[in-house]
Scaffold this motif. Structure first.
Motif, PDB file in Angstrom:
ATOM      1  N   VAL D  36       0.844  -1.194   0.000  1.00 28.76           N
ATOM      2  CA  VAL D  36       0.000   0.000   0.000  1.00 28.76           C
ATOM      3  C   VAL D  36       0.883   1.250   0.000  1.00 28.76           C
ATOM      4  O   VAL D  36       0.648   2.205  -0.732  1.00 28.76           O
ATOM      5  CB  VAL D  36      -0.948   0.005   1.216  1.00 28.76           C
ATOM      6  N   VAL D  37       1.923   1.204   0.825  1.00 30.57           N
ATOM      7  CA  VAL D  37       2.817   2.358   0.913  1.00 30.57           C
ATOM      8  C   VAL D  37       3.441   2.624  -0.458  1.00 30.57           C
ATOM      9  O   VAL D  37       3.467   3.759  -0.943  1.00 30.57           O
ATOM     10  CB  VAL D  37       3.912   2.117   1.964  1.00 30.57           C
ATOM     11  N   ALA D  38       3.916   1.556  -1.102  1.00 29.64           N
ATOM     12  CA  ALA D  38       4.550   1.737  -2.413  1.00 29.64           C
ATOM     13  C   ALA D  38       3.567   2.339  -3.413  1.00 29.64           C
ATOM     14  O   ALA D  38       3.888   3.289  -4.134  1.00 29.64           O
ATOM     15  CB  ALA D  38       5.068   0.396  -2.911  1.00 29.64           C
ATOM     16  N   VAL D  39       2.351   1.809  -3.416  1.00 30.81           N
ATOM     17  CA  VAL D  39       1.354   2.238  -4.388  1.00 30.81           C
ATOM     18  C   VAL D  39       0.956   3.703  -4.191  1.00 30.81           C
ATOM     19  O   VAL D  39       0.659   4.413  -5.140  1.00 30.81           O
ATOM     20  CB  VAL D  39       0.120   1.314  -4.303  1.00 30.81           C
ATOM     21  N   ALA D  40       1.005   4.145  -2.921  1.00 33.72           N
ATOM     22  CA  ALA D  40       0.571   5.513  -2.637  1.00 33.72           C
ATOM     23  C   ALA D  40       1.420   6.544  -3.372  1.00 33.72           C
ATOM     24  O   ALA D  40       0.962   7.643  -3.652  1.00 33.72           O
ATOM     25  CB  ALA D  40       0.613   5.771  -1.129  1.00 33.72           C
ATOM     26  N   PHE D  41       2.653   6.173  -3.689  1.00 33.31           N
ATOM     27  CA  PHE D  41       3.551   7.145  -4.319  1.00 33.31           C
ATOM     28  C   PHE D  41       3.618   6.991  -5.842  1.00 33.31           C
ATOM     29  O   PHE D  41       4.494   7.528  -6.482  1.00 33.31           O
ATOM     30  CB  PHE D  41       4.951   7.014  -3.715  1.00 33.31           C
ATOM     31  N   THR D  42       2.683   6.227  -6.396  1.00 34.00           N
ATOM     32  CA  THR D  42       2.712   6.036  -7.838  1.00 34.00           C
ATOM     33  C   THR D  42       2.318   7.324  -8.542  1.00 34.00           C
ATOM     34  O   THR D  42       1.615   8.168  -7.972  1.00 34.00           O
ATOM     35  CB  THR D  42       1.747   4.905  -8.250  1.00 34.00           C
ATOM     36  N   SER D  43       2.803   7.456  -9.783  1.00 36.44           N
ATOM     37  CA  SER D  43       2.299   8.591 -10.551  1.00 36.44           C
ATOM     38  C   SER D  43       1.204   8.109 -11.506  1.00 36.44           C
ATOM     39  O   SER D  43       0.551   8.900 -12.162  1.00 36.44           O
ATOM     40  CB  SER D  43       3.438   9.256 -11.326  1.00 36.44           C
ATOM     41  N   PHE D  59      -1.564  12.193  -2.635  1.00 39.38           N
ATOM     42  CA  PHE D  59      -1.711  12.814  -1.315  1.00 39.38           C
ATOM     43  C   PHE D  59      -2.465  14.127  -1.460  1.00 39.38           C
ATOM     44  O   PHE D  59      -3.325  14.463  -0.645  1.00 39.38           O
ATOM     45  CB  PHE D  59      -0.334  13.040  -0.684  1.00 39.38           C
ATOM     46  N   GLY D  60      -2.138  14.856  -2.524  1.00 35.73           N
ATOM     47  CA  GLY D  60      -2.857  16.096  -2.787  1.00 35.73           C
ATOM     48  C   GLY D  60      -4.332  15.821  -3.034  1.00 35.73           C
ATOM     49  O   GLY D  60      -5.213  16.492  -2.479  1.00 35.73           O
ATOM     50  N   VAL D 241      -5.993   7.007  -4.261  1.00 36.97           N
ATOM     51  CA  VAL D 241      -6.248   8.000  -3.228  1.00 36.97           C
ATOM     52  C   VAL D 241      -6.274   7.361  -1.850  1.00 36.97           C
ATOM     53  O   VAL D 241      -5.676   7.853  -0.891  1.00 36.97           O
ATOM     54  CB  VAL D 241      -7.579   8.736  -3.494  1.00 36.97           C
ATOM     55  N   VAL D 242      -6.955   6.210  -1.761  1.00 35.63           N
ATOM     56  CA  VAL D 242      -7.069   5.561  -0.453  1.00 35.63           C
ATOM     57  C   VAL D 242      -5.707   5.058   0.021  1.00 35.63           C
ATOM     58  O   VAL D 242      -5.424   5.034   1.220  1.00 35.63           O
ATOM     59  CB  VAL D 242      -8.126   4.444  -0.503  1.00 35.63           C
ATOM     60  N   ALA D 243      -4.839   4.687  -0.920  1.00 40.89           N
ATOM     61  CA  ALA D 243      -3.486   4.295  -0.515  1.00 40.89           C
ATOM     62  C   ALA D 243      -2.780   5.463   0.154  1.00 40.89           C
ATOM     63  O   ALA D 243      -2.106   5.300   1.173  1.00 40.89           O
ATOM     64  CB  ALA D 243      -2.695   3.816  -1.726  1.00 40.89           C
ATOM     65  N   ALA D 244      -2.965   6.645  -0.410  1.00 50.07           N
ATOM     66  CA  ALA D 244      -2.344   7.822   0.199  1.00 50.07           C
ATOM     67  C   ALA D 244      -2.896   8.071   1.595  1.00 50.07           C
ATOM     68  O   ALA D 244      -2.146   8.310   2.536  1.00 50.07           O
ATOM     69  CB  ALA D 244      -2.576   9.042  -0.699  1.00 50.07           C
ATOM     70  N   VAL D 245      -4.222   7.984   1.730  1.00 50.18           N
ATOM     71  CA  VAL D 245      -4.819   8.160   3.059  1.00 50.18           C
ATOM     72  C   VAL D 245      -4.265   7.109   4.012  1.00 50.18           C
ATOM     73  O   VAL D 245      -3.948   7.390   5.172  1.00 50.18           O
ATOM     74  CB  VAL D 245      -6.353   8.050   2.994  1.00 50.18           C
TER      75      VAL D 245
END
Ligand SMILES: Nc1ncnc2c1ncn2[C@@H]1O[C@H](COP(=O)(O)OP(=O)(O)OP(=O)(O)O)[C@@H](O)[C@H]1O
Ligand SMILES: Nc1ncnc2c1ncn2[C@@H]1O[C@H](COP(=O)(O)OP(=O)(O)OP(=O)(O)O)[C@@H](O)[C@H]1O
Ligand SMILES: NCCCCNCCCN
Ligand SMILES: [Mg+2]
Ligand SMILES: [Mg+2]
Lengths: 273, 330, 324, 275, 330
Positions: D36-43, D59-60, D241-245
């Motif tokens: 999840v952490v890795a996916v949150a930073f995907t572009s 995150f934005g 988005v949920v990965a970022a949250v």
């Protein structure tokens, strides 16, 4: 503290429990909104005669039991190793095992979408390694639901077993070995019977949680993996069938209590045997 | 691989280091068959570690351990045929007294009937055959201790190891169980190693007393040899010699309070000893006698006296009989 | 406060809804709007629960739930004079009984991966789903999302005597079930199933294809050869509201050609106002049907039998189809 | 939680089977979260692994998504209020049970612990049906009651465990030194219970904050909690988005763990959940 | 309401029943100002209950308690001005040593500066003024015990109550703290009641020893009066008189092992006592002497002897000196 003062201190809590819990729970069974009297019992009887509902009950029970078994199988070794470790890392490892309890179930379950999807980690690993071109469907299966629930409830199993195991004097294992018992004999004859109370608590908590979980089956399962919790939610929030929802609530509660009772009984038998 | 000696347990230059700590440091030890050897010493001196190495729970970082003449240094505990009684007893709380005692036989695959017979026998020896159906938590401390002993004996071990078996008991029971232990060891004839930090216990029970100091043997021998003649200040202190002083012509000596005589200031000094003037600084009543603290020319001397005419502040004469004064290698 | 209304709407695209509808309306009329979101069923359930003291004034809700609400007496008829834009909308969007109108519509078609189904003809044939070539690679709507009822009617039509021939519909869906990877429970779920390649085809509403097509994904949406059904979303005034006039003002605003055009551009709600402009992306996905669906052969469903039978059909679908 | 004594075994012994099972357990517990952490930073715009490039855009997106912000506010508010009420009601009850010499104290204690065995959905249903639909209590009111009931067992059990450990002679000592009953409560009992109260508060807050079943059933106008908003988002859309949250919540959880460790001992607080 | 006596604490026919159990049963007791009174007796005899009634934590079911001449029977503990030291010390874990000691003054509204001064004074008395900033958990057992004492003393109580203050300490520390306690009580001059089950402690510290048996007073008086002359078998047993036998002309008597002489079988009997033949059944070496178990015409007699010529099985003559034999009311 005088008895009168003690009673006064209890009043707010008892009032909250009574009006915020006990009365609504009883009334839910006796008198759901827009429902004739005794309809809950009627619906319950119908459900118990309906193969479709029985299928859902059986699936709920089955998933709950499988998750419980896997959690104990994996959690017990962790708890044992942690309880016997003298390494300075053991505190951190214990913290890591407990840490997931801080995280929302949604967050924890979400990760499985990344792992189990058809372009997920497992599928890509399988194709990447040339094991198969057509990775098996993992998401939206009972396996996915079980995996997600195991992840959710492992910490609980570990913590329960740990509290029991760390209360067992290490000397008892020494004593057994000294008396000539091999490692497996020591495990079977000493460790297992003594750890049983913790394992029973763990099993009960895990089953209660897994069999009544909502988030995980809704995200990782599909309509074929319907469990009682989803059915309850459907009745109460989709079809607005109050009596049906109450009947499912009763079923769910009964299932949890029945399994809790059975595991306590089995645990006692094992210990006294 | 037999070695020459007929000791049942022999430690040859055994050491055990935990990181920087040398818990046991080059210990040589011979435990003759049928004897009771006491390992004695203050907390942390390495008694438990030594015992655990003999039992196989701990392995030496150097040296060798022989049991029954065979090298047992690397053997697993369950292969050593040793009976161990732990300080905390370590009874199995989920098993009855009889099943606890029979445990070692059960894992050896002994037949049910035979287990019952031998468990009963062991329980008879410790005088508990009546309680065979109870659980450990339903027993008093002394009874638990005896069950632990019966359990260790039931497997007919080559050696019996006891780690402070009496220290959890209250004073009265301790004295009683001490006698009981002596009887059982005598009757069973099992070679026994007893760990204790209680010198009275060792004096009373042991054929051989081994005093450990920081992992090394400070003195070893029969109690009646060691007690009147401690080899050094460490052993003397440990054995309750409270007074250390330098006497003309004898150098540094030690003497027990019971052997210091407190005499009137005037009067003639007896023969066969040395006499010194002193002042009583405190008298503590102890029932049968009083403990008198004296200032003797700058040395603080304790004496046990029952003379009711002594008073705090009195000037007296102290007398140190030659045959009670033990010279020490300083 | 005097002029404030609560509008209940769907839980997606709320940000754009706010910009295109809510804020301009507040500016134009001085009436404050509070927005509440959720799915159809939930929101209708809450409306029912709060029937005596409604907390919502305007309900934007799909046609079946609107009909259900009408039957339960949750909605009020509107005063046509207070909603002048009614005259500008297609007939299919108007209520025959004087209740609130539809403000947008959705078409059922086949959403598919062009790298999975290369022949558009096959994609346009509902029966392709049945032929076993895509076993385990298709998704089908459950009854909860709007597409579910549409697909049941379409199946009944394709295999039986018409959209009302549900016996035929159910028995054929039962046969379809083994081919289905997932019965999706919310409409947007299906886009990600496709996007991630979990499935190659799914009966779905056109609007959800738009972003995928626009992003250049290998995904297209096909108008079916037979079995063209559409659903509408309606704007209803809640019965018992203390702000009926303001509610009608809001609905009229929602139907205006300008707002309809902007909504279509911003979040692909296809206009019912004949004067509104339909953006190219929408016609790229659905062709002319995006402009005048009736002309393109789409029909809305007859709500009467659905309202009468839906609870039973939902149950039946769960037993005979989605759990198989 | 105490260790059961020092090393019992010859250092050479290895346990291959146990070790393999334990490693599997940790992989299952923690592995998915790492992805999840890795996916949150995907572009990229979907949750695929490995992520396509690096970006913070999700995150934005999460920070500007209203339902998450509103949900966060609701969750924080409900969790705080429910924790405070549960403690305010639970601590006096604990005192009465442990110090009150009441007849039938076991029954009273079990009554306070009883909500823990009831499935949360069932509790939610009972309150939804009876209080919200039946009696017309507002959604936020019922949500608060439900969460408070959910936390009450923790409040009673954790502070109770702390009280049971405290020497009853402490209060007697204070009385003997001249303090009246009220002074004794505030000067001695409460401070001695502080670690237990802190533990119960952290545990309660986290339990309430993360709860889904109750919040889902009881959500009404303005009462959508963050986990419910996330659940609904995940159900309808698969962008990261949920990965970022999740990453944000993960960091928050780390902070909670560290603070809990400082306060009382993290393992002690959360270790008690399962016993 | 003043009563006649000048005792600081007086109990008049005080009883405390718990249901059917009479924990304390009609106890009369006078504690003179400045004295140290020890309440002594086996477990469960009512020591703690008596102390707790004096402190006000428990109320008598019958009888009256006077403190400083006033009837305090129904008074709340915080109104009695009594300093109590609990067996568990009961130090407030959240307060520093200085704040613990100052607690009683603070709740009395004493000024900050004054609290600091008096807390410091009390800590000086117990020798802990250096540690005033520490928390209780940072102290050793002995230090905690002294803080508890300082806390109790700081309020300048009329009476100091101590419930087994030393029983949690290890043997060595216990002996040391006993001396310390004696000094502090002497220096502070506070009337003190000490509960203990350790006769040595009572002998050493008390001006008055009160031995309780099942809630009743068995014997009371100065230790030097009671110790050589126990009034009955209960007291004698409790004080370590191990031998009970009937001597011609003296009836049932008791004598301590140290006072029994073991003489050769042949040879003349000394004067001033009675002589009986016996057989040595066991000798237990104790270091300075041996404990000899004898069979004396059917009675089992213990004697302490240091003669190395005694052997198990030998026939000997036992001698009971008249001035050591204590007659008992049977
Ligand atoms: N597992 C271990 N790890 C590190 N140090 C240890 C370990 N076991 C023992 N030690 C150290 O070795 C020394 C000897 O310990 P041991 O337990 O043998 O002493 P002991 O004589 O039995 O003391 P006691 O009378 O207190 O039981 C001590 O300093 C102890 O701290
Ligand atoms: N609260 C109580 N309820 C019932 N019985 C009690 C209570 N307190 C004390 N007792 C009983 O009263 C008797 C005297 O108890 P007490 O605690 O005074 O004895 P003690 O002499 O202090 O013993 P110990 O040396 O073991 O501390 C015992 O039989 C005890 O069981
Ligand atoms: N003791 C906490 C267990 C948490 C698991 N939830 C179980 C659901 C039943 N309330
Ligand atoms: Mg040791
Ligand atoms: Mg007591």
């Amino acid at each position: 503290m005088s008895r009168r003062n003690a009673v006064l201190l209890l009043v707010p809590g008892l009032a909250l429990l009574l009006f915020g819990f006990l009365v609504p729970a009883v009334m839910m069974l006796l008198h759901p909104p827009d429902t004739p009297a005794l309809d809950v019992g009627h619906r319950l009887a119908q459900m118990l005669a309906d193969p479709f509902m029985l299928g859902i009950i059986w699936r709920t029970l089955r998933i709950g039991l499988i998750v419980t078994a896997v959690c104990l199988l994996l959690g017990f070794p962790v708890a044992y190793l942690l309880s016997r470790s003298t390494s300075r890392w053991s505190g951190l490892l214990l913290a890591l095992a407990i840490f997931p309890l801080l995280l929302s179930n949604v967050v924890r379950t979400y990760g499985w979408l990344v792992v189990l999807g058809s372009k997920g980690v497992i599928a890509q690993a399988l194709t990447g390694l040339g094991i198969t071109d057509h990775p098996p469907q993992l998401l939206y299966t009972e396996t996915a639901v079980v995996a997600g629930l195991v992840q959710l409830f492992l910490p609980l199993a570990i913590v329960s077993c740990y509290s029991s195991l760390s209360g067992i004097e290490a000397r008892l294992e020494d004593a057994a070995r000294g008396l000539g018992a091999s490692r497996t004999a020591t495990f079977r004859l000493v460790l297992l019977p003594l750890a049983m109370p913790g394992a029973v608590v763990g099993a009960t908590l895990v089953f209660a949680g897994a069999a009544t979980a909502y988030t995980t089956p809704v995200l990782l399962g599909g309509t074929r993996q319907t469990m009682l919790s989803l059915q309850l939610f459907n009745y109460s929030s989709v079809t607005i069938d109050w009596a049906g929802a109450s009947a499912v609530a009763l079923l769910m509660t009964a299932l949890v209590f029945a399994v809790a009772g059975a595991s306590a009984w089995a645990g006692r038998r094992r210990v006294t045997a | 691989m037999r070695d020459g000696s007929d000791a049942v347990v022999r430690l040859a230059k055994v050491s055990r280091h935990f990181g920087d700590v040398a818990a046991v440091d080059g210990v040589d030890l011979e435990v003759p068959a049928g004897s009771l050897t006491a390992l004695l010493g203050p907390s942390g001196c390495g008694k438990t570690t030594t015992l655990r190495m003999i039992a196989g729970y701990e392995h030496p970082t150097a040296g060798q351990i022989f049991i029954d003449g065979r090298d047992a240094t690397g053997l697993a505990p369950e292969k050593r045929n040793i009976g161990m009684v732990f300080q905390s007893y370590a009874l199995f709380p989920h098993l009855t007294v009889a099943k606890n005692v029979g445990f070692g036989l059960k894992v050896r695959g002994v037949a049910r009937e035979e287990i019952r017979r031998r468990a009963h026998e062991a329980l008879e020896l410790v005088g508990l055959s009546e309680l065979s159906g109870r659980r450990p938590r339903e027993l008093s401390g002394g009874q638990q201790q005896r069950v632990a002993l019966a359990r260790a004996i039931a497997i007919r071990p080559s050696v019996l190891l006891l780690d402070e078996p009496l220290s959890n008991l209250d004073a009265r029971l301790r004295v009683q169980m001490r006698a009981e232990l002596a009887r059982i060891q005598r009757e069973s004839g099992i070679t026994t190693i007893l760990v204790t930090h209680d010198q009275e216990e060792a004096l009373q029970l042991a054929d051989q007393m081994v005093i450990l100091d920081s992992g090394r043997v400070a003195q070893a021998g029969h109690p009646r040899k060691i007690f009147p003649a401690p080899a050094n200040r460490f052993v003397a202190t440990f054995l309750g010699y409270e007074n250390f002083l330098t006497l003309p012509g004898r150098g540094l000596v030690t003497i027990r309070p019971e052997h210091v005589a407190v005499l009137p200031e005037s009067g003639t000094a007896p023969d066969g000893g040395q006499s010194r003037p002193g002042t009583i600084s405190r008298i503590t009543y102890r029932g049968t006698d009083s403990l008198v603290t004296l200032d003797v020319e700058g040395d603080t001397i304790l004496a046990a006296a029952s003379d009711p005419d002594l008073h705090e502040g009195s000037r007296v004469r102290t007398f140190f009989p030659d045959d009670r004064v033990v010279p020490l290698a300083s | 406060s005097e002029h404030a209304i609560t509008v209940s709407t769907f839980s997606f695209g709320t940000e754009q809804f706010n910009q295109v509808v809510v804020q301009p309306f507040e500016k134009a009329t001085g009436i404050k709007v509070q927005v509440e979101t959720g799915n159809n069923a939930d929101r209708l359930a809450k409306l029912q629960v709060n029937k005596a003291h409604p907390t919502v004034d305007v309900m934007l809700i799909s046609d079946y739930f609107a009909a259900l609400g009408e039957k339960q007496g949750l909605f009020d008829k509107i005063d046509a004079a207070a909603v002048p834009n009614l005259s500008k909308i297609y007939d299919f969007a108007k209520s025959t009984d004087g209740y609130g109108p539809a403000y947008t519509f959705q078409l059922l078609g086949e959403l598919y991966r062009t790298d999975g189904i290369t022949d558009p003809q096959k994609a346009a044939d509902w029966k392709t789903l049945w032929d076993g070539g895509y076993k385990g690679k298709i998704a089908v709507p459950d009854m909860a999302p709007t597409a579910g009822q549409l697909f049941l009617s379409a199946t009944s039509d394709v295999f039986g005597s018409g959209p009302g021939d549900v016996e035929s519909g159910f028995s054929n869906l039962t046969q379809l079930a083994p081919n289905v990877l997932k019965f999706y429970t919310s409409t947007t779920e299906v886009t990600s199933l496709l996007d991630r390649g979990e499935v190659v085809a799914a009966p779905a509403l056109d609007s959800f294809a738009v972003d995928l097509v626009k992003a250049g994904k290998p995904i297209a949406w096909a108008v079916p050869a037979k079995g063209r059904y559409m659903a509408t979303n309606e704007a209803q005034v809640v019965k018992g509201t203390a702000h009926k006039a303001d509610a009608e003002k809001f609905i009229d605003f929602l139907l205006s050609a300008d707002v309809q055009s902007k909504a279509a551009a911003a979040y692909y709600d296809k206009p019912v106002n004949k004067d509104a402009t339909v953006p190219d992306v929408l016609t790229k996905v659905a062709g002319d049907a995006a402009k005048d669906p009736v002309a393109a052969g789409y029909t809305t469903l007859d709500m009467a039998p659905i309202v009468a039978n839906r609870t039973q059909w939902v149950e039946r679908y769960a037993r005979e189809v989605s759990s198989k | 939680m105490s260790r059961a004594g020092r090393s019992l075994r010859p250092a050479r012994e290895r346990r291959p089977v146990l070790t393999v099972l334990a490693v599997a357990a940790y992989l299952i517990m923690l592995g998915p979260a790492l992805f999840v952490v890795a996916v949150a930073f995907t572009s990229g715009s979907t949750i695929t692994f490995p992520p396509e490039g690096f970006s913070l855009r999700w995150f934005g997106a999460a920070a500007s998504y209203r339902p998450f912000l509103d949900g966060l506010g609701t969750s924080a508010l409900v969790a705080t209020a429910a924790t405070v009420i549960a403690l305010a009601v639970g601590i006096p009850a604990t005192l009465a049970v442990h110090r009150g010499r009441l007849p039938g104290r076991a029954v009273v204690q079990n009554l306070f612990l009883s909500p823990i065995v009831l499935p949360e959905l069932v509790l939610g249903l009972a309150l939804y049906q009876q209080l919200m639909v039946g009696l017309g209590v507002t959604a936020s009111g019922v949500l608060l009651i439900g969460h408070t009931i959910l936390l009450l067992p923790y409040a009673v059990r954790v502070t109770g465990a702390s009280l049971a450990l405290a020497d009853p002679a402490l209060e007697e000592a204070a009385r003997g030194l001249g303090a009246g009953p009220v002074t004794t409560f505030f000067r001695v009992t409460l401070p001695v219970l502080r670690p237990g109260i802190a533990a119960a508060a952290v545990l309660g807050f986290v339990t309430s904050f993360n709860n889904v079943p109750l919040s889902l059933l009881l959500q009404g106008p303005g009462t959508e909690t963050l986990p419910v908003a996330m659940l609904q988002y995940v159900q309808t859309s698969y962008d990261p988005v949920v990965a970022a949250v999740s990453v944000v919540l993960l960091l928050a959880a780390v902070v909670v763990a560290v603070v809990a460790e400082r306060l009382v001992g993290f393992n002690k607080i959360f270790g008690g959940i399962g016993s």
